[in-house]
Design an enzyme around this catalytic site. Structure first.
Site, PDB file in Angstrom:
ATOM      1  N   VAL A  83       0.860  -1.186   0.000  1.00  0.00           N
ATOM      2  CA  VAL A  83       0.000   0.000   0.000  1.00  0.00           C
ATOM      3  C   VAL A  83       0.898   1.238   0.000  1.00  0.00           C
ATOM      4  O   VAL A  83       1.829   1.337   0.805  1.00  0.00           O
ATOM      5  CB  VAL A  83      -0.935   0.006   1.235  1.00  0.00           C
ATOM      6  CG1 VAL A  83      -1.740   1.308   1.285  1.00  0.00           C
ATOM      7  CG2 VAL A  83      -1.865  -1.207   1.210  1.00  0.00           C
ATOM      8  N   LYS A  84       0.603   2.138  -0.933  1.00  0.00           N
ATOM      9  CA  LYS A  84       1.440   3.336  -1.056  1.00  0.00           C
ATOM     10  C   LYS A  84       0.706   4.507  -0.413  1.00  0.00           C
ATOM     11  O   LYS A  84      -0.453   4.791  -0.761  1.00  0.00           O
ATOM     12  CB  LYS A  84       1.683   3.604  -2.538  1.00  0.00           C
ATOM     13  CG  LYS A  84       2.960   4.323  -2.866  1.00  0.00           C
ATOM     14  CD  LYS A  84       3.122   4.311  -4.386  1.00  0.00           C
ATOM     15  CE  LYS A  84       4.348   5.019  -4.839  1.00  0.00           C
ATOM     16  NZ  LYS A  84       4.372   5.145  -6.299  1.00  0.00           N
ATOM     17  N   VAL A  85       1.391   5.169   0.511  1.00  0.00           N
ATOM     18  CA  VAL A  85       0.782   6.313   1.208  1.00  0.00           C
ATOM     19  C   VAL A  85       1.730   7.506   1.109  1.00  0.00           C
ATOM     20  O   VAL A  85       2.947   7.334   1.041  1.00  0.00           O
ATOM     21  CB  VAL A  85       0.509   5.993   2.705  1.00  0.00           C
ATOM     22  CG1 VAL A  85      -0.473   4.843   2.864  1.00  0.00           C
ATOM     23  CG2 VAL A  85       1.798   5.707   3.463  1.00  0.00           C
TER      24      VAL A  85
END
Ligand code: E4P
Length: 224
Positions: A83-85
């Protein structure tokens, strides 16, 4: 050193995965929009089936609650999702939550060593410093990579991998290797440039010509 391809273009991913040299994929909202793919979730599932390594899928929200909800949803799409945040207080809070539950997290839009320290403390699997965008504004992107690698190496409790992003040329990749960065995410055209050298082409042409002149064969002729 791991190579990720920085694209959401399925054909490029298939083509480069076939080389056997691809360790993962990174996407971002701009790359998804550029790909023209109509359904982000289906696109990410398809990419996850093409490579074994991490596939970064970025949240769209900027507020904590919705970002967490999106991150949890994305994390369930496939085993190899990262997951890219964004590197914001909300993004790092989501990073900590997801990391603690065993989800890979890529903290993106890192532009300083101070931010990279925060990402490591939040338990990020990857931190993505954008070297090309720093070069674009007259700063030194690769110096940032060197600084982060040096800082992380002094703290064995930091498990975060340095993922060199916004790569513009083979030289960025070579310098990242010299600095000991763990991963480079590279646009498809730059990956293809890595293979190329004019002396390789010239040398091969000569070998092909001379081999033909020699009249030799390696494999026995196949029966008709
Ligand atoms: C990182 O994961 C980003 O997708 C990317 O490297 C951004 O690069 P750009 O500066 O070429 O848009």
């Amino acid at each position: 050193m791991k190579f990720f391809v920085d694209t959401a273009d399925i054909n490029d991913i298939k083509d480069l995965a076939a080389t056997g040299l691809l360790d993962g994929v990174t996407t971002n909202p701009s790359l998804v929009a550029k790909s023209g793919a109509p359904n982000f979730i289906e696109l990410i599932k398809q990419i996850c089936g093409l490579v074994e390594g991490p596939v970064s899928a970025e949240v769209g929200a900027t507020e904590y609650e919705q970002m967490l909800e999106e991150g949890l949803f994305l994390s369930k799409l496939a085993k190899n999702i990262a997951v890219k945040v964004p590197l914001t207080p909300a993004g790092l809070k989501v990073c900590k939550h997801l990391s603690e539950q065993g989800t890979m997290v890529n903290v993106t839009l890192c532009f300083s060593a101070a931010q990279a320290i925060l990402a490591a403390k939040a338990g990020a699997t990857f931190v993505s410093p954008f070297v090309g965008r720093l070069d674009d504004i007259g700063e030194n992107g690769m110096q940032l990579i060197s600084d982060i690698c040096q800082i992380y190496s002094q703290y064995p409790e930091f498990k975060t991998e340095v993922l060199v992003a916004s790569v513009r040329s083979p030289q960025h990749v070579v310098q990242a290797g010299l600095m000991g960065a763990h991963v480079c995410t590279i646009p498809p055209n730059v990956i293809r440039q890595l293979f190329a050298h004019p002396l390789t082409d010239k040398g091969l042409a000569q070998f092909v010509t001379d081999w033909a002149k020699s009249g030799q064969v390696i494999l026995p002729a196949k029966a008709a």
